[in-house]
Motif scaffolding. Sequence first.
Motif, PDB file in Angstrom:
ATOM      1  N   GLY A 153       0.816  -1.214   0.000  1.00  0.00           N
ATOM      2  CA  GLY A 153       0.000   0.000   0.000  1.00  0.00           C
ATOM      3  C   GLY A 153       0.844   1.256   0.000  1.00  0.00           C
ATOM      4  N   THR A 154       1.982   1.229   0.713  1.00  0.00           N
ATOM      5  CA  THR A 154       2.887   2.379   0.745  1.00  0.00           C
ATOM      6  C   THR A 154       3.423   2.680  -0.646  1.00  0.00           C
ATOM      7  OG1 THR A 154       3.541   1.890   3.028  1.00  0.00           O
ATOM      8  CG2 THR A 154       5.022   3.286   1.756  1.00  0.00           C
ATOM      9  N   ALA A 155       3.805   1.628  -1.374  1.00  0.00           N
ATOM     10  CA  ALA A 155       4.296   1.805  -2.744  1.00  0.00           C
ATOM     11  C   ALA A 155       3.199   2.392  -3.633  1.00  0.00           C
ATOM     12  CB  ALA A 155       4.775   0.466  -3.312  1.00  0.00           C
ATOM     13  N   ILE A 156       1.979   1.834  -3.536  1.00  0.00           N
ATOM     14  CA  ILE A 156       0.863   2.309  -4.352  1.00  0.00           C
ATOM     15  C   ILE A 156       0.530   3.759  -4.019  1.00  0.00           C
ATOM     16  CG2 ILE A 156      -1.573   1.999  -4.905  1.00  0.00           C
ATOM     17  CD1 ILE A 156       0.183  -0.190  -6.033  1.00  0.00           C
ATOM     18  N   MET A 234      -4.811   2.766   3.594  1.00  0.00           N
ATOM     19  CA  MET A 234      -3.650   2.950   4.462  1.00  0.00           C
ATOM     20  C   MET A 234      -4.047   3.374   5.875  1.00  0.00           C
ATOM     21  SD  MET A 234      -1.052   2.022   2.743  1.00  0.00           S
ATOM     22  CE  MET A 234       0.307   2.624   3.747  1.00  0.00           C
ATOM     23  N   ASN A 235      -5.220   3.991   6.008  1.00  0.00           N
ATOM     24  CA  ASN A 235      -5.691   4.422   7.329  1.00  0.00           C
ATOM     25  C   ASN A 235      -6.474   3.344   8.064  1.00  0.00           C
ATOM     26  OD1 ASN A 235      -4.554   6.983   7.185  1.00  0.00           O
ATOM     27  ND2 ASN A 235      -6.357   7.882   6.207  1.00  0.00           N
ATOM     28  N   HIS A 236      -6.707   2.208   7.419  1.00  0.00           N
ATOM     29  CA  HIS A 236      -7.428   1.122   8.073  1.00  0.00           C
ATOM     30  C   HIS A 236      -6.570   0.577   9.229  1.00  0.00           C
ATOM     31  CE1 HIS A 236      -9.335  -2.796   8.704  1.00  0.00           C
ATOM     32  NE2 HIS A 236     -10.390  -2.309   8.070  1.00  0.00           N
ATOM     33  N   PRO A 237      -7.171   0.323  10.397  1.00  0.00           N
ATOM     34  CA  PRO A 237      -6.397  -0.151  11.561  1.00  0.00           C
ATOM     35  C   PRO A 237      -5.575  -1.412  11.277  1.00  0.00           C
ATOM     36  CG  PRO A 237      -8.620   0.439  12.208  1.00  0.00           C
ATOM     37  CD  PRO A 237      -8.593   0.513  10.715  1.00  0.00           C
ATOM     38  N   TRP A 238      -6.064  -2.297  10.416  1.00  0.00           N
ATOM     39  CA  TRP A 238      -5.327  -3.536  10.125  1.00  0.00           C
ATOM     40  C   TRP A 238      -4.021  -3.232   9.395  1.00  0.00           C
ATOM     41  CZ3 TRP A 238      -3.944  -7.113   6.159  1.00  0.00           C
ATOM     42  CH2 TRP A 238      -3.783  -8.450   6.600  1.00  0.00           C
ATOM     43  N   ILE A 239      -3.963  -2.037   8.744  1.00  0.00           N
ATOM     44  CA  ILE A 239      -2.770  -1.627   7.998  1.00  0.00           C
ATOM     45  C   ILE A 239      -1.897  -0.685   8.823  1.00  0.00           C
ATOM     46  CG2 ILE A 239      -1.934  -0.435   5.930  1.00  0.00           C
ATOM     47  CD1 ILE A 239      -3.224  -3.187   5.408  1.00  0.00           C
ATOM     48  N   ASN A 240      -2.473   0.422   9.304  1.00  0.00           N
ATOM     49  CA  ASN A 240      -1.620   1.421   9.977  1.00  0.00           C
ATOM     50  C   ASN A 240      -1.259   1.035  11.409  1.00  0.00           C
ATOM     51  OD1 ASN A 240      -3.868   2.049  11.536  1.00  0.00           O
ATOM     52  ND2 ASN A 240      -4.264   4.022  10.564  1.00  0.00           N
ATOM     53  N   GLN A 241      -1.880  -0.036  11.925  1.00  0.00           N
ATOM     54  CA  GLN A 241      -1.480  -0.548  13.240  1.00  0.00           C
ATOM     55  C   GLN A 241      -1.055  -2.011  13.117  1.00  0.00           C
ATOM     56  OE1 GLN A 241      -4.509   0.284  16.252  1.00  0.00           O
ATOM     57  NE2 GLN A 241      -5.182   2.089  15.101  1.00  0.00           N
TER      58      GLN A 241
END
Length: 317
Positions: A153-156, A234-241
Motif C-alpha cells: 500500500g505504501t508503494a501504491i 492505508m488508514n485502516h487499523p489492520w494496515i496502519n497498526q
Amino acid sequence: MDCETAEEQGGLGLPPGALGGPGWCGSPALGGRREPKKYAVTDDYQLSKQVLGLGVNGKVLECFHRRTGQKCALKLLYDSPKARQEVDHHWQASGGPHIVCILDVYENMHHGKRCLLIIMECMEGGELFSRIQERGDQAFTEREAAGIMRDIGTAIQFLHSQNIAHRDVKPENLLYTSKEKDAVLKLTDFGFAKETTQNALQTPCYTPYYVAKQLIRLLLKTDPTERLTITQFMNHPWINQSMVVPQTPLHTARVLQEDKDHWDDVKEEMTSALATMRVDYDQVKIKDLKTSNNRLLNKRRKKQAGSSSASQGCNNQ
C-alpha cells in the motif's frame, strides 16, 4: 553502484537513507526524468547471460558494475513509445518507498535495433509468494501479512502521489531485496503503468489472500464510488497498526506449498484478471458498423433483410 551511492552521487546533499526509512531507494531520479546515456552499457557493466526474470516488455538479465563489482539487474527493451513510457514512469517512481530502484538507463543498439537498457538494483530475495512457500513448517502470521500489505500500500500510495497507476500489481512483480529476514519488499515492472491526472485512483491493487475480511469486502466493491481509496486503505487499523495485529498463524504457507504445482496457473489467472481491469480509452478504436464482420451483427443484418423482403412482398400485393 548501489542505491545509497547513487543517492550521494545525485547531488542531493543527503546522507544514505535520509529520504526515508526501510524500503526507500534513495535514487537521484526521485520525482523527475533524465535522459538515457548514449554510450555503450558495456563500458560500465559486465553483462551475464543469466536470466533473472521476464517483464511485460522485455527480459531481465544479471549484470555487474565494472568498477564496484555490484550485482545488478538489466532489463532490455526495444525502443518504442511504449518502452519510453515504461522507462519514464519507473524513473519518476524510482527513489520512492518500496519501489525497485533504477541505477542507470542507456540507449544502445542491439541486433541492429535501437534499445533501452534499464539497470536496476538486483532483487536477490525473489518473489513474495516464493518466500512464503519456502517457510515450510514455520507459521506465516497475520501480523506479517498486515505488514506486507502495508508495504504494498505504501508503494501504491507513493505512485498515486506521482499521478502514476501501476496497473500490474501481482506476485511476480513483488520482490525482496535479499534472502535475509529483514529484507525489503519492493514493486517492479512498469510496463503497464499509466500517468493520470485524476485525484482518486481507486482500482483495487491488493491480493485478497491475506487481508482481514472486512477490508476485503471494501476493496472488492464493483462500484468505484463505494470502493476504498488508497488513503482509506492505508488508514485502516489492520494496515496502519500492523505491529499490534495478533500473531495468528495462517495456513498460507501450507496452502501455497500444497498447490505448488498449480501456482503457475494461479498466476496466469491473476494476470488475465488484471488485463480485464485495464482499459486504455485512448487506444480504443470504434469499428465502422457497415464494414464490421461481427457474428451477432451479421445475424441481425440477415434478420432485418428477411423482414424487409417480407414487407416488400406485402406491398406488391
